[in-house]
Design an enzyme around this catalytic site. Structure first.
Site, PDB file in Angstrom:
ATOM      1  N   ASP A 230      49.240  -1.403  19.597  1.00  0.00           N
ATOM      2  CA  ASP A 230      48.591  -2.787  19.649  1.00  0.00           C
ATOM      3  C   ASP A 230      49.528  -3.741  18.995  1.00  0.00           C
ATOM      4  O   ASP A 230      49.866  -3.388  17.777  1.00  0.00           O
ATOM      5  CB  ASP A 230      47.222  -2.939  19.248  1.00  0.00           C
ATOM      6  CG  ASP A 230      46.335  -2.188  20.267  1.00  0.00           C
ATOM      7  OD1 ASP A 230      46.539  -2.302  21.498  1.00  0.00           O
ATOM      8  OD2 ASP A 230      45.653  -1.097  20.007  1.00  0.00           O
TER       9      ASP A 230
ATOM     10  N   GLU B  23      37.241  -3.167  29.944  1.00  0.00           N
ATOM     11  CA  GLU B  23      37.897  -2.222  28.933  1.00  0.00           C
ATOM     12  C   GLU B  23      37.433  -2.672  27.423  1.00  0.00           C
ATOM     13  O   GLU B  23      37.749  -3.897  27.179  1.00  0.00           O
ATOM     14  CB  GLU B  23      39.319  -2.247  29.072  1.00  0.00           C
ATOM     15  CG  GLU B  23      39.903  -1.145  28.263  1.00  0.00           C
ATOM     16  CD  GLU B  23      41.486  -1.194  28.282  1.00  0.00           C
ATOM     17  OE1 GLU B  23      42.140  -0.495  27.509  1.00  0.00           O
ATOM     18  OE2 GLU B  23      42.196  -1.795  29.259  1.00  0.00           O
TER      19      GLU B  23
END
Length: 275
Positions: A63, A52
């Site tokens: 994140d 990924e």
């Protein structure tokens, strides 16, 4: 072979061998795209089943600090979505792991949905993960992705109720990404508390593979989570190695990838859907 077919073939081969998938994440362009290319090759050789690549964005709301800093570094080095697609096209023929892009919706929207999906498919991208795109608003992107065989891979969280799981899984392609914890990415001590329940619920609605991520950092954690699903995603632990060692991180990233893959082949990981 389309991206959807790449992922289906990969999971079929893993299931046939009684294995769980290792999905590794790095931020593309951190510290630069040349190093990203070397990292992709190193992780592929070390046993990553799917790789990924994060498209850096200025406001990565899902994140944690490690990947936020990686996005800042990647943007600072001039990384763009077009540059990442060019890199994927360059390395795709030399790696066996399908390549999936993780992006927030804004960069794809600015690129143009049709153009992005077409260029991504031409480059050899297998799928897209868009953490800030709810299923209710994903129709236009899914339509364009379906035209070129790209898998749009949804995320489901521990807070998702049954009605929402039914809706999300019905629109899913490739695999389902289960978030192990409520919150942002990053390493954590306990990542199994919710995944047992969540993965079992998701499997009631779909035959697609179920992969768990967020917070998984060590081989032991990977093996523990893999008992309840078809694979695991490890990101922040790898991105931290890149942060600490930059261009010299290739060996360390490959080493951790190998350790994680070995853990997923251990008896401790072989329970549950593919066990």
């Amino acid at each position: 072979m389309t991206g959807v077919q790449q992922l289906a073939e990969k999971f079929a081969l893993l299931k046939e061998g009684g294995q769980k998938a290792l999905v590794t994440y790095i931020t593309a362009g951190d510290p630069n795209l040349q190093t990203t290319g070397r990292l992709i090759s190193a992780m592929d050789r070390a046993g990553a089943d799917i790789i990924e690549l994060g498209i850096p964005f200025s406001d990565p709301s899902a994140d944690g600090p490690v990947i936020q800093r990686a996005s800042t570094r990647a943007l600072g080095s001039g990384t763009t979505p077009a540059g990442i697609l060019k890199l994927v096209a360059e390395v795709r023929g030399s790696v066996t792991a399908p390549l999936v892009l993780m992006s927030y919706y804004n960069p794809i929207l600015q690129y143009g949905l049709n153009a992005f999906c077409l260029d991504a498919a031409r480059a050899g991208v297998a799928g897209l993960i868009i953490p800030d795109l709810p299923v209710e608003e994903a129709g236009p992107l899914i339509n364009e992705a379906d035209k070129v065989g790209l898998a749009v891979i949804p995320l489901v969280a521990p807070t998702s109720n049954r009605d929402r799981l039914a809706k999300v899984t019905a629109a899913a392609r490739g695999f389902i990404y289960c978030v192990t914890v409520t919150g942002i990415t990053g390493t954590r001590q306990d990542v199994t508390a919710e995944i047992d329940r969540l993965s079992a619920q998701v499997m009631e609605f779909t035959e697609l593979p179920v992969v768990a991520g967020f917070g998984i950092a060590t081989p032991d954690q990977a093996a523990a989570v893999a008992r309840y699903c078809d694979g695991v995603v490890v990101g922040s632990a790898l991105v931290r190695l890149v942060e600490e060692q930059a261009e010299d991180s290739i060996q360390s990233v490959a080493g951790l990838t190998g350790q994680l893959k070995a853990a997923l082949q251990s008896p401790q990981a072989q329970f549950g859907k593919n066990g």
